[in-house]
Each structure stands twice: as C-alpha cells, then as structure tokens.
Design a protein around this motif. Structure first.
Motif, PDB file in Angstrom:
ATOM      1  N   SER A 269       0.919  -1.137  -0.048  1.00  0.00           N
ATOM      2  CA  SER A 269       0.066  -0.101  -0.242  1.00  0.00           C
ATOM      3  C   SER A 269       0.673   1.502  -0.175  1.00  0.00           C
ATOM      4  O   SER A 269       0.568   2.289  -0.779  1.00  0.00           O
ATOM      5  CB  SER A 269      -0.839   0.020   1.219  1.00  0.00           C
ATOM      6  OG  SER A 269      -2.257  -0.758   0.971  1.00  0.00           O
ATOM      7  N   GLN A 272       2.427   1.431  -3.491  1.00  0.00           N
ATOM      8  CA  GLN A 272       1.436   1.536  -4.353  1.00  0.00           C
ATOM      9  C   GLN A 272       0.934   3.208  -4.425  1.00  0.00           C
ATOM     10  O   GLN A 272       0.848   4.108  -5.355  1.00  0.00           O
ATOM     11  CB  GLN A 272      -0.112   0.984  -4.069  1.00  0.00           C
ATOM     12  CG  GLN A 272      -0.793   0.948  -4.957  1.00  0.00           C
ATOM     13  CD  GLN A 272      -2.164   0.133  -4.606  1.00  0.00           C
ATOM     14  OE1 GLN A 272      -2.577  -0.097  -3.279  1.00  0.00           O
ATOM     15  NE2 GLN A 272      -2.917  -0.307  -5.798  1.00  0.00           N
ATOM     16  N   THR A 273       0.751   3.808  -3.156  1.00  0.00           N
ATOM     17  CA  THR A 273       0.319   5.460  -3.029  1.00  0.00           C
ATOM     18  C   THR A 273       1.597   6.193  -3.683  1.00  0.00           C
ATOM     19  O   THR A 273       1.213   6.988  -4.446  1.00  0.00           O
ATOM     20  CB  THR A 273       0.023   5.583  -1.671  1.00  0.00           C
ATOM     21  OG1 THR A 273      -0.946   4.861  -1.204  1.00  0.00           O
ATOM     22  CG2 THR A 273      -0.005   7.044  -1.472  1.00  0.00           C
ATOM     23  N   TYR A 304      -5.117  -3.893  -7.316  1.00  0.00           N
ATOM     24  CA  TYR A 304      -5.123  -4.467  -5.978  1.00  0.00           C
ATOM     25  C   TYR A 304      -6.542  -3.947  -5.112  1.00  0.00           C
ATOM     26  O   TYR A 304      -6.560  -3.739  -3.965  1.00  0.00           O
ATOM     27  CB  TYR A 304      -3.950  -4.170  -4.825  1.00  0.00           C
ATOM     28  CG  TYR A 304      -2.728  -4.883  -5.587  1.00  0.00           C
ATOM     29  CD1 TYR A 304      -2.587  -6.118  -5.022  1.00  0.00           C
ATOM     30  CD2 TYR A 304      -1.717  -4.261  -6.381  1.00  0.00           C
ATOM     31  CE1 TYR A 304      -1.460  -6.921  -5.461  1.00  0.00           C
ATOM     32  CE2 TYR A 304      -0.599  -4.968  -6.759  1.00  0.00           C
ATOM     33  CZ  TYR A 304      -0.494  -6.384  -6.302  1.00  0.00           C
ATOM     34  OH  TYR A 304       0.580  -6.802  -6.610  1.00  0.00           O
ATOM     35  N   THR A 305      -7.378  -3.412  -6.018  1.00  0.00           N
ATOM     36  CA  THR A 305      -8.664  -2.945  -5.279  1.00  0.00           C
ATOM     37  C   THR A 305      -9.450  -4.087  -4.513  1.00  0.00           C
ATOM     38  O   THR A 305     -10.180  -3.972  -3.373  1.00  0.00           O
ATOM     39  CB  THR A 305      -9.664  -2.335  -6.402  1.00  0.00           C
ATOM     40  OG1 THR A 305      -9.740  -3.527  -7.381  1.00  0.00           O
ATOM     41  CG2 THR A 305      -9.082  -1.105  -6.941  1.00  0.00           C
ATOM     42  N   GLN A 308      -7.602  -4.018  -0.944  1.00  0.00           N
ATOM     43  CA  GLN A 308      -7.308  -3.048  -0.356  1.00  0.00           C
ATOM     44  C   GLN A 308      -7.297  -2.899   1.089  1.00  0.00           C
ATOM     45  O   GLN A 308      -6.423  -2.451   1.912  1.00  0.00           O
ATOM     46  CB  GLN A 308      -8.014  -1.891  -0.985  1.00  0.00           C
ATOM     47  CG  GLN A 308      -7.319  -0.373  -0.912  1.00  0.00           C
ATOM     48  CD  GLN A 308      -6.172  -0.334  -1.540  1.00  0.00           C
ATOM     49  OE1 GLN A 308      -6.116  -0.385  -3.035  1.00  0.00           O
ATOM     50  NE2 GLN A 308      -5.128  -0.302  -0.823  1.00  0.00           N
ATOM     51  N   LEU A 311      -4.213  -5.052   2.631  1.00  0.00           N
ATOM     52  CA  LEU A 311      -3.037  -4.346   2.518  1.00  0.00           C
ATOM     53  C   LEU A 311      -2.902  -3.348   3.376  1.00  0.00           C
ATOM     54  O   LEU A 311      -1.790  -3.079   4.161  1.00  0.00           O
ATOM     55  CB  LEU A 311      -3.252  -3.847   1.120  1.00  0.00           C
ATOM     56  CG  LEU A 311      -3.042  -4.813  -0.004  1.00  0.00           C
ATOM     57  CD1 LEU A 311      -2.862  -4.298  -1.429  1.00  0.00           C
ATOM     58  CD2 LEU A 311      -1.928  -5.822   0.056  1.00  0.00           C
ATOM     59  N   HIS A 312      -4.085  -2.447   3.940  1.00  0.00           N
ATOM     60  CA  HIS A 312      -3.887  -1.702   4.741  1.00  0.00           C
ATOM     61  C   HIS A 312      -3.859  -2.177   6.075  1.00  0.00           C
ATOM     62  O   HIS A 312      -3.098  -1.467   7.136  1.00  0.00           O
ATOM     63  CB  HIS A 312      -5.347  -0.857   4.667  1.00  0.00           C
ATOM     64  CG  HIS A 312      -5.390   0.078   3.600  1.00  0.00           C
ATOM     65  ND1 HIS A 312      -6.576   0.876   3.213  1.00  0.00           N
ATOM     66  CD2 HIS A 312      -4.453   0.907   2.672  1.00  0.00           C
ATOM     67  CE1 HIS A 312      -6.415   1.535   2.242  1.00  0.00           C
ATOM     68  NE2 HIS A 312      -5.073   1.427   1.793  1.00  0.00           N
ATOM     69  N   SER A 315       0.036  -2.925   6.393  1.00  0.00           N
ATOM     70  CA  SER A 315       0.876  -1.834   6.867  1.00  0.00           C
ATOM     71  C   SER A 315       0.532  -1.319   8.203  1.00  0.00           C
ATOM     72  O   SER A 315       1.388  -0.667   8.953  1.00  0.00           O
ATOM     73  CB  SER A 315       0.353  -0.699   5.847  1.00  0.00           C
ATOM     74  OG  SER A 315       0.603  -1.153   4.489  1.00  0.00           O
TER      75      SER A 315
END
Length: 440
Positions: A269, A272-273, A304-305, A308, A311-312, A315
């Motif tokens: 994430s 990706q951001t 990766y929707t 998501q 993944l958050h 992190s």
C-alpha cells in the motif's frame, strides 16, 4: 489431464531426494512435516519457469513462522510439468501438494503472478487471500509504459548500439580507451532482456553513464559504425534522462519488494500510493512522459482494489508504517484501526497477543519493551503512539467503549504484564479529561 507429481523430485537447500507413492523415510522430510504441522498458517507461492533445455517446470514453496518466531521458507516441490498449464491442472497440483505435506487445514494463503491460469487455480483451490506478486505487477505496468511508440523506437536504437559493441572486439577496445581518457567507470554496456525486470532501465542508465565515451567512440575513425550507429538524434538524448527519471522509482520499489527473509505485504500500500503520486500528470511533462504515465496508471491503478483492506491492515500492523502516513484521510485511518480491533474482538479471548516493538520513546520513559497489545479474557487495551486515534475496547461486551484523538500521550505502567496479575494503567490525555485510568 490430472496434474500428478508422484515420483517427483523434492528440492530443499542442500538436499534432494525422491518422493514416491508412500511416505519417504528421509529425516529431513519428517522434520519438515512436523514443523509445518505446528504452523498456525502457511502461505504458498507457485510459479512456472522454463529451463535452459526448454523443459517446463513448476515450483511450490511454503512460507510460515515457526514456534521461535522465525520466518521459514521451504520448497515443497519442483517438477517437470508437461501437462497443459490450465487453471484446472494447476488447481489439482496445488491440492495434491497440500495433501502430501498435510497442510490442507492451515488456512492457506496463495501468492502467484498475474497469469489468468494462476488466478483460476487459486479460485478453484479456495486459497484466500490470493495475492498477486507485486513485483510482477510493477513489471507488467512498466512494460506497458515502455511500449509507448516513441520510447519503443528509442529502445530499439539503444539495442543496436549495445549489440554493436558486444559483437565488435575492436569497438569494445576503443570504448575502453575512451573511458580511460574521460575518467569514466570501466563498465560494459548492458543489453535488456524481455523477461528480466528493469533490464530496459538498466540499459538506459548504463548508456547514459557512458554516453560521452560511447558517442566519442562512435565518431572515431578507428571503427566502422554502419548506418545504425548514426541513428541517435538530439531528441533521443533529451528523452533518455527523462525516461530514467520517471522509471527509476519502479526499480527501487522492485528491489525493496524482492525480499526473502522478511514479509513484504505491508509495503504494498505505501509503495502503491507513492507510485500513484509519482505517475500523476504534470503540465511540465514532456509529451512522451505524459503518455508513459497514462499507460502505467491504466494498468496499475486497479490491480489491488480487491485486497485494499487487507493491504491496509498489513501496513497498520507493521511498525514501519503503523501511522499510515501514506494515507491522507484521517477518517480512513481510524476506520482501518477500528476494523483491526473488530477482528481481534472476534477472537473472543481465545488467542493471546504478546506483541512488543522496540520503540525509542518507550525506552526513554521505561527503559524496557512496552507491550503494545495484550489480550486477556477480560479486556483488550490497544495502544498506538501516533497522531491518530487510540481505541479502548471492552472485549466482554464486544464493543468500542471510547474513541479519542490525541496529539500527546504519556503513560505510566504499574505491574508486570502477566496474564494472572491485573495491572492498572494510568493515562494523562492532554486533549481529553475522561478515561484517565483503565483497569486491565
């Protein structure tokens, strides 16, 4: 056709032996089966590859954390795979490997590339979550960006130059002499390979490093350049550093994510951001760079929707990213931690969490490790030293009893963090007067 691997070869570092229809009597295998049986969860990676002899192989690897909290990686199977590489055949292969190693009940996660047959195999084998390799994803998106017509033409020219020097000993010697005269590193030019990630960027970077020596060598009367050598234009020389600047973060990201000793899902994430921001259009961009950015975003942004939230969570649970600084929306951050807390509440006191992190703030105040999360049958207290929210949970009631935002947190701990001994934890909230103490 059934994807069977009877009488295949098992590979482990320093070990190779045959697996027949019955359980092998090899000590290494028995130890590995025992170790896998003690794992709480197992992640499986699957990949297909082709040998130099053009034989098609499939490798299955298991990853898990052992009783000593050490990440273990073991190749469970590497075998020739002559069957059609369909999702159904790969699904049966996965199921058979799991039965062979007795890991069907380990709530398996799966990591593969983005190939359609791998996706179908994961769905059929019911392995969740199914994470597509982020490095492979970055490679696919970068290849789309490099296929912009103007960039493709540039790469063709680069390949001609590199091939010329690779095939001409005389030109190579002339280049070496020019490197000495110009005090440049004695590096050879690099040719890209379609299956090697970032190799086109490596080719451009090396050419740009050596471009004074290369151009002077091509102008030398000592060598015969041919028509192809005069194809580079001034526009090409202007475009090369722009392409390098745009694509370099992808190489850095791929290097960070190509880690064998530590999990990397928590990096997806943030990276990706970062890349999404890097590839945002800019009015000052060269037209070709704008086209490359658009191609990259079209391929990468929606990848990766479906994962998501996971993944958050990863992190947020990683001390390196626990503040979720890569997210701009505070409400989104709060919601992520609320969802994590809800997942912990679902455990209903059946699992104990002994999660400690090394924190200089804690050491300076307590000279010890601070348990950040500790779950008992009575209460869970979840503490994060960050600028976001701190959440107090009543596990017995299964609900959040307080949510507050604070900028500064001072904590005093009395008593050892043992399960049998209750501990009183006092807090001084600078931004709130309520909940000054919580009895755990």
């Amino acid at each position: 056709m059934r994807a069977s691997y009877n009488s295949s070869t098992f590979w482990s570092p320093g070990t190779m032996y045959q697996i027949g229809g019955s359980l092998p009597r090899n000590k290494v295998r028995r130890e590995l089966v025992d170790s896998l049986s003690n794992a709480q969860r197992v992640a499986i990676t699957v990949d297909g590859w082709t040998s130099c002899a053009t034989d098609s192989y499939v490798t299955v690897t298991a990853h898990y954390i052992d009783d000593e909290w050490v990440l273990q990686n073991h190749v469970l199977m590497t075998r020739v795979f002559n069957e059609a590489h369909t999702g159904n055949n790969l699904e049966m292969l996965l199921q058979e490997v799991c039965r062979e190693w007795k890991i069907e009940d380990k709530n398996l996660a799966l990591v593969t590339d983005n190939a359609r047959n791998m996706i179908l195999a994961g769905v059929g084998a019911q392995m969740e979550p199914h994470v597509r390799c982020i490095a492979h994803t970055l490679n696919l998106a970068s290849q789309k960006a490099l296929k912009v017509d103007r960039v493709s033409e540039l790469l063709v020219k680069m390949r001609k130059v590199v091939t010329y020097f690779h095939k001409s000993p005389k030109a190579t010697e002339a280049l070496r002499e020019m490197q000495i005269q110009l005090h440049l590193p004695h590096h050879k030019l690099v040719h890209d390979v379609s299956t090697r990630w970032n190799s086109s960027l490596d080719m451009l970077e090396r050419f740009w490093e050596q471009q004074p020596a290369v151009l002077n060598t091509l102008l030398s009367k000592k060598i015969r350049r041919g028509e192809a050598m005069s194809s580079l234009t001034e526009d090409d020389m202007t475009l090369i550093p722009e392409v390098i600047k745009l694509m370099s973060p992808l190489k850095v990201a791929t290097t960070l994510l190509s880690e064998e000793k530590d999990p990397t899902i928590s990096m997806i994430s943030p990276i990706q951001t970062k890349l999404q921001r890097h590839f945002q259009p800019d009015e000052s961009d060269h037209m070709v760079i704008s086209q490359m950015k658009e191609r990259f975003r079209l391929d990468f942004d929606g990848r990766y929707t479906y994962l998501q939230d996971l993944l958050h969570y990863a992190s947020a649970l990683d001390p390196c990213f626990k503040d979720l600084a890569f997210l701009d929306d505070n409400e989104t951050k709060d919601m992520i931690f609320m969802k994590i807390t809800a997942e912990v509440v679902k455990m209903d006191g059946q699992v104990r969490i002994y999660y400690s992190i090394y924190c200089s703030w804690c050491l300076s105040h307590f000279h010890c490790y601070l348990p950040v999360a500790y779950l008992t049958d009575a209460y869970l207290f979840s503490l994060r030293k960050s600028n976001s929210s701190s959440v107090l949970i009543d596990v017995r009631q299964g609900m959040v009893i307080h949510l507050m935002r604070t900028r500064q947190l001072k904590q005093k701990v009395t008593g050892a963090p043992t399960e049998s001994k209750k501990r009183q934890v006092c807090f001084d909230w600078n931004c709130a007067k309520s909940y000054k103490s919580v009895l755990i």
